[in-house]
Scaffold this active site. Structure first.
Site, PDB file in Angstrom:
ATOM      1  N   ASP A  71       0.842  -1.203   0.000  1.00 40.61           N
ATOM      2  CA  ASP A  71       0.000   0.000   0.000  1.00 40.61           C
ATOM      3  C   ASP A  71       0.879   1.257   0.000  1.00 40.61           C
ATOM      4  OD1 ASP A  71       0.844  -0.160   2.616  1.00 40.61           O
ATOM      5  OD2 ASP A  71      -1.149   0.031   3.520  1.00 40.61           O
ATOM      6  N   SER A  72       2.208   1.057   0.066  1.00 41.47           N
ATOM      7  CA  SER A  72       3.136   2.173  -0.150  1.00 41.47           C
ATOM      8  C   SER A  72       2.896   2.804  -1.515  1.00 41.47           C
ATOM      9  CB  SER A  72       4.585   1.689  -0.041  1.00 41.47           C
ATOM     10  OG  SER A  72       4.793   0.558  -0.871  1.00 41.47           O
ATOM     11  N   ASP A 110      -1.200  -6.045  -0.335  1.00 43.20           N
ATOM     12  CA  ASP A 110      -1.514  -5.412   0.953  1.00 43.20           C
ATOM     13  C   ASP A 110      -3.005  -5.167   1.078  1.00 43.20           C
ATOM     14  OD1 ASP A 110       0.307  -4.846   2.957  1.00 43.20           O
ATOM     15  OD2 ASP A 110       1.174  -3.136   1.889  1.00 43.20           O
ATOM     16  N   LYS A 140      -1.381  -9.288   2.881  1.00 45.45           N
ATOM     17  CA  LYS A 140      -0.620  -8.840   4.054  1.00 45.45           C
ATOM     18  C   LYS A 140      -1.482  -7.875   4.857  1.00 45.45           C
ATOM     19  CE  LYS A 140       3.066  -5.948   3.709  1.00 45.45           C
ATOM     20  NZ  LYS A 140       2.563  -4.775   4.453  1.00 45.45           N
ATOM     21  N   GLU A 142      -1.544  -5.386   8.506  1.00 46.10           N
ATOM     22  CA  GLU A 142      -0.790  -4.782   9.599  1.00 46.10           C
ATOM     23  C   GLU A 142      -1.492  -5.032  10.926  1.00 46.10           C
ATOM     24  OE1 GLU A 142       0.028  -0.642   8.878  1.00 46.10           O
ATOM     25  OE2 GLU A 142       0.891  -1.035   6.898  1.00 46.10           O
ATOM     26  N   GLU A 209       8.960  -4.098  10.548  1.00 42.53           N
ATOM     27  CA  GLU A 209       9.352  -2.796   9.984  1.00 42.53           C
ATOM     28  C   GLU A 209       9.741  -1.818  11.090  1.00 42.53           C
ATOM     29  OE1 GLU A 209       6.630  -1.109   7.136  1.00 42.53           O
ATOM     30  OE2 GLU A 209       7.761   0.771   7.030  1.00 42.53           O
TER      31      GLU A 209
HETATM   32  O1  KIV Z   1       3.498  -1.127   1.594  1.00 44.80           O
HETATM   33  C1  KIV Z   1       4.649  -1.582   1.579  1.00 44.80           C
HETATM   34  O2  KIV Z   1       5.436  -1.332   0.664  1.00 44.80           O
HETATM   35  C2  KIV Z   1       5.054  -2.429   2.680  1.00 44.80           C
HETATM   36  C3  KIV Z   1       6.485  -2.849   2.743  1.00 44.80           C
HETATM   37  C4  KIV Z   1       7.363  -1.713   2.990  1.00 44.80           C
HETATM   38  C5  KIV Z   1       6.689  -3.932   3.719  1.00 44.80           C
HETATM   39  O3  KIV Z   1       4.263  -2.761   3.492  1.00 44.80           O
END
Ligand code: KIV
Length: 292
Positions: A71-72, A110, A140, A142, A209
């Protein structure tokens, strides 16, 4: 003289290309059990983010084990200041594009902010969309103990889950900024407990992280599933970087944990400047770039 090789030359070149490609071709498709097994095998996991067809292809061809549609993308692709605004539909759109470029690496997507915190049932519905509509092979999430029940229901539904602990960017408002977590004793203990809870709930790996390296080592030694670090030091079972960071595409800010393996922003600017100059000076296109 033609620039095309002769028949014999062509066959030789094809043979050369084949033997260069063979080692990669022989490597099997990366699966969830394969990632899980890498810890016991002592094989470090290389994960890289990807956000579209081109980055997905590059990450896959370079031999990464896992391509993460992080989600970055809210920040490095869409230009937001945090990861909070990105939606499920936007994440699905990018995951589909990455899917078209990734053949061998495991494709993880994510779950964005707001898509899994409401209830386990909502999380299962949203996560299933990533598998059904976008071709992701895992999601993924959080969070630690507070999302353990959700992780349990996702894995029971057949959806592989990667955990994510430490400086979890979706909690940036609670932290008051992107701040390293786990420096105080109580926080350290809580993070170890979070990792245990995620393992027990069924995750196949955990991203760590923005935590001190010695804490990442403790967590890595505590859980049986692989840990994948970013800003968590060298003792994790694998590492992940944002592809824009490792390629030097984002220049405004370089956190301590980022290593740039290229300076593509500089190179891209140089190329675009050269193109603009040549257009203005009438040097492009030439006959070479024209149809007759
Ligand atoms: O969103 C992302 O890129 C991440 C990674 C940095 C682990 O969660």
């Amino acid at each position: 003289m033609s620039s095309h090789p002769s028949g014999a030359g062509q066959a030789k070149n094809a043979e050369k290309a084949k033997s260069a490609a063979e080692p990669k071709e022989r490597e099997a498709k990366v699966t969830v059990p394969a990632v899980r097994a890498m810890k016991a095998q002592g094989r470090r996991i290389a994960m890289v983010t990807a956000y579209d067809y081109v980055t997905g292809r590059l990450v896959d061809e370079a031999g990464a084990d896992i391509a993460l549609v992080g989600d970055s993308l809210a920040m490095v692709v869409l230009g937001h200041e945090t990861t909070l605004p990105v939606t499920v539909d936007e994440m699905l759109h990018h995951t589909r594009a990455v899917r078209r470029g990734v053949k061998r690496a495991l494709l993880v997507a994510d779950m964005p902010f707001g898509s899994f915190q409401g209830s386990p049932a909502e999380a299962v519905n949203n996560a299933a969309r990533f598998l059904k509509e976008a071709g992701a092979e895992a999601v993924k999430l959080e969070g630690g103990i507070r999302i353990a029940e959700t992780v349990r229901q996702l894995t029971q539904a057949g959806i592989p889950v990667m955990g994510h602990l430490g400086l979890t960017p979706q909690s940036v408002l609670q932290y008051g900024g992107f701040k390293v977590q786990g420096r105080e004793e109580a926080q350290r203990r809580a993070l170890v407990e979070d990792a245990r809870a995620l393992e027990e709930a069924g995750v196949f790996s955990i991203v760590l992280e923005g935590i001190p390296a010695d804490l990442a080592r403790v967590i890595t030694e505590t859980v049986s599933v692989p840990t994948i670090g970013i800003g968590a030091g060298p003792h994790c079972d694998g590492q992940v970087l944002v592809v824009h960071d490792l390629l030097g595409l984002v220049e405004d800010f370089q956190p301590k944990f980022v290593k740039r393996y290229a300076e593509l922003a500089k190179e891209a600017r140089r190329a675009i400047e050269a193109y603009c100059r040549e257009v203005r000076e009438g040097l492009f296109p030439t006959d070479e770039h024209s149809y007759h």
